[in-house]
Design a protein around this motif. Structure first.
Motif, PDB file in Angstrom:
ATOM      1  N   THR A 106     -48.909  68.840  -9.229  1.00 35.91           N
ATOM      2  CA  THR A 106     -48.756  67.549  -8.554  1.00 35.91           C
ATOM      3  C   THR A 106     -48.070  66.561  -9.476  1.00 35.91           C
ATOM      4  N   ASN A 107     -47.472  65.575  -8.874  1.00 37.76           N
ATOM      5  CA  ASN A 107     -46.873  64.469  -9.594  1.00 37.76           C
ATOM      6  C   ASN A 107     -47.408  63.219  -8.906  1.00 37.76           C
ATOM      7  N   VAL A 108     -48.343  62.527  -9.523  1.00 38.14           N
ATOM      8  CA  VAL A 108     -48.968  61.362  -8.910  1.00 38.14           C
ATOM      9  C   VAL A 108     -48.177  60.119  -9.299  1.00 38.14           C
ATOM     10  N   THR A 109     -47.757  59.374  -8.284  1.00 33.95           N
ATOM     11  CA  THR A 109     -47.019  58.138  -8.490  1.00 33.95           C
ATOM     12  C   THR A 109     -47.908  56.978  -8.097  1.00 33.95           C
ATOM     13  N   GLN A 110     -48.156  56.073  -9.020  1.00 34.63           N
ATOM     14  CA  GLN A 110     -48.944  54.885  -8.712  1.00 34.63           C
ATOM     15  C   GLN A 110     -47.999  53.698  -8.648  1.00 34.63           C
ATOM     16  N   VAL A 111     -47.986  53.036  -7.497  1.00 34.61           N
ATOM     17  CA  VAL A 111     -47.055  51.940  -7.266  1.00 34.61           C
ATOM     18  C   VAL A 111     -47.831  50.705  -6.841  1.00 34.61           C
ATOM     19  N   LYS A 112     -47.525  49.599  -7.468  1.00 36.35           N
ATOM     20  CA  LYS A 112     -48.168  48.346  -7.091  1.00 36.35           C
ATOM     21  C   LYS A 112     -47.604  47.879  -5.760  1.00 36.35           C
ATOM     22  N   GLY A 113     -48.467  47.532  -4.859  1.00 35.29           N
ATOM     23  CA  GLY A 113     -48.043  47.069  -3.545  1.00 35.29           C
ATOM     24  C   GLY A 113     -49.134  46.231  -2.916  1.00 35.29           C
ATOM     25  N   CYS A 114     -48.777  45.544  -1.842  1.00 35.82           N
ATOM     26  CA  CYS A 114     -49.728  44.657  -1.185  1.00 35.82           C
ATOM     27  C   CYS A 114     -50.756  45.443  -0.384  1.00 35.82           C
ATOM     28  N   CYS A 115     -50.371  46.590   0.145  1.00 31.97           N
ATOM     29  CA  CYS A 115     -51.269  47.418   0.940  1.00 31.97           C
ATOM     30  C   CYS A 115     -50.678  48.822   0.949  1.00 31.97           C
ATOM     31  N   CYS A 116     -51.172  49.673   1.805  1.00 33.02           N
ATOM     32  CA  CYS A 116     -50.674  51.052   1.800  1.00 33.02           C
ATOM     33  C   CYS A 116     -49.275  51.168   2.382  1.00 33.02           C
ATOM     34  N   CYS A 117     -48.689  50.071   2.863  1.00 33.49           N
ATOM     35  CA  CYS A 117     -47.367  50.148   3.489  1.00 33.49           C
ATOM     36  C   CYS A 117     -46.306  50.682   2.535  1.00 33.49           C
ATOM     37  N   GLU A 118     -46.385  50.373   1.258  1.00 35.58           N
ATOM     38  CA  GLU A 118     -45.396  50.879   0.299  1.00 35.58           C
ATOM     39  C   GLU A 118     -45.452  52.398   0.231  1.00 35.58           C
ATOM     40  N   GLY A 119     -46.648  52.951   0.133  1.00 28.66           N
ATOM     41  CA  GLY A 119     -46.789  54.404   0.066  1.00 28.66           C
ATOM     42  C   GLY A 119     -46.370  55.089   1.349  1.00 28.66           C
ATOM     43  N   LEU A 120     -46.727  54.513   2.476  1.00 28.72           N
ATOM     44  CA  LEU A 120     -46.335  55.091   3.762  1.00 28.72           C
ATOM     45  C   LEU A 120     -44.817  55.045   3.928  1.00 28.72           C
ATOM     46  N   PHE A 121     -44.195  53.965   3.471  1.00 29.93           N
ATOM     47  CA  PHE A 121     -42.740  53.853   3.542  1.00 29.93           C
ATOM     48  C   PHE A 121     -42.092  54.965   2.710  1.00 29.93           C
ATOM     49  N   GLU A 122     -42.582  55.171   1.493  1.00 27.37           N
ATOM     50  CA  GLU A 122     -42.038  56.216   0.620  1.00 27.37           C
ATOM     51  C   GLU A 122     -42.229  57.601   1.245  1.00 27.37           C
ATOM     52  N   LEU A 123     -43.343  57.804   1.914  1.00 30.85           N
ATOM     53  CA  LEU A 123     -43.634  59.076   2.570  1.00 30.85           C
ATOM     54  C   LEU A 123     -42.628  59.358   3.684  1.00 30.85           C
ATOM     55  N   VAL A 124     -42.439  58.400   4.585  1.00 29.99           N
ATOM     56  CA  VAL A 124     -41.511  58.585   5.703  1.00 29.99           C
ATOM     57  C   VAL A 124     -40.062  58.693   5.207  1.00 29.99           C
ATOM     58  N   ALA A 125     -39.718  57.965   4.160  1.00 28.63           N
ATOM     59  CA  ALA A 125     -38.354  58.001   3.619  1.00 28.63           C
ATOM     60  C   ALA A 125     -38.071  59.285   2.832  1.00 28.63           C
ATOM     61  N   GLY A 126     -39.076  60.126   2.633  1.00 28.35           N
ATOM     62  CA  GLY A 126     -38.878  61.404   1.963  1.00 28.35           C
ATOM     63  C   GLY A 126     -39.003  61.374   0.465  1.00 28.35           C
ATOM     64  N   ARG A 127     -39.593  60.319  -0.081  1.00 25.00           N
ATOM     65  CA  ARG A 127     -39.732  60.200  -1.537  1.00 25.00           C
ATOM     66  C   ARG A 127     -41.151  60.488  -2.012  1.00 25.00           C
ATOM     67  N   ALA A 128     -42.037  60.852  -1.094  1.00 25.76           N
ATOM     68  CA  ALA A 128     -43.405  61.256  -1.422  1.00 25.76           C
ATOM     69  C   ALA A 128     -43.837  62.292  -0.398  1.00 25.76           C
ATOM     70  N   ASP A 129     -44.759  63.160  -0.784  1.00 24.74           N
ATOM     71  CA  ASP A 129     -45.277  64.178   0.131  1.00 24.74           C
ATOM     72  C   ASP A 129     -46.561  63.733   0.806  1.00 24.74           C
ATOM     73  N   VAL A 130     -47.338  62.927   0.109  1.00 26.22           N
ATOM     74  CA  VAL A 130     -48.642  62.485   0.599  1.00 26.22           C
ATOM     75  C   VAL A 130     -48.862  61.055   0.118  1.00 26.22           C
ATOM     76  N   HIS A 131     -49.491  60.239   0.944  1.00 28.35           N
ATOM     77  CA  HIS A 131     -49.957  58.929   0.494  1.00 28.35           C
ATOM     78  C   HIS A 131     -51.449  58.877   0.744  1.00 28.35           C
TER      79      HIS A 131
END
Length: 180
Positions: A106-131
């Motif tokens: 695994t490669n865990v990416t921790q990103v500062k964001g206001c809510c889970c929207c940043e992670g969900l955006f990265e997931l749909v855009a193809g830059r993450a496998d799971v949020h």
């Protein structure tokens, strides 16, 4: 292309819902029977737009370029599962990620964001496998704000159409009924 269908995509009891803040803008059409059926999310600071409709697929648009079909969720890396988690520490989440790391690369990416929207955006855009966002009861001292329901409605359509799954932290379906 436009194709007429015999059955309407939504019932007459559908409602538009939206969310706007300094990080993200979203809009979703939520059908009383079928739940979210259309969703669009824009991240102005990166000039990216995600949009989807039930049965129509998910599309990504960067700036003025033409929309492209979104990559299939879970294909961000062929070497390791990229797991996106909130920037703030959560001991329960850290323990779960450690357990996952023992069984698979695994490669865990921790990103500062206001809510889970940043992670969900990265997931749909193809830059993450799971949020993964910890449930509210486990967030403790995390500075993360709860994600607004209208934003979750839009991401629900985006993820479903991109081949993903959208559940709560316990694997249960999310209630998208918009009351009030």
């Amino acid at each position: 292309k436009f194709e007429l269908q015999h059955e309407p995509a939504v019932s007459l009891d559908a409602k538009w819902t939206w969310h706007v803040d300094e990080h993200i803008i979203s809009i979703a059409l939520v059908d009383a029977v079928h739940g979210p059926v259309v969703g669009a999310v824009c991240r102005p600071w990166t000039n990216e737009l995600l949009c989807a409709a039930v049965g129509g697929g998910t599309f990504v648009q960067n700036g003025d370029s033409a929309p492209q079909a979104a990559p299939h969720v879970g294909m961000a890396s062929k070497y390791a599962n990229i797991i996106h988690v909130p920037h703030d520490k959560c001991p329960e989440l850290d323990l779960a990620l450690e357990s996952i790391g023992e069984k698979m690369p695994t490669n865990v990416t921790q990103v500062k964001g206001c809510c889970c929207c940043e992670g969900l955006f990265e997931l749909v855009a193809g830059r993450a496998d799971v949020h993964v966002t910890p449930p509210a009861a486990l967030q403790g001292n995390m500075q993360q704000l709860p994600t607004p329901l209208p934003l979750l409605c839009a991401f629900s359509v985006l993820l479903d159409e991109a081949g993903g799954a959208f559940t709560d932290a316990y694997g249960q379906d999310i209630d998208f009924s918009l009351t009030g």
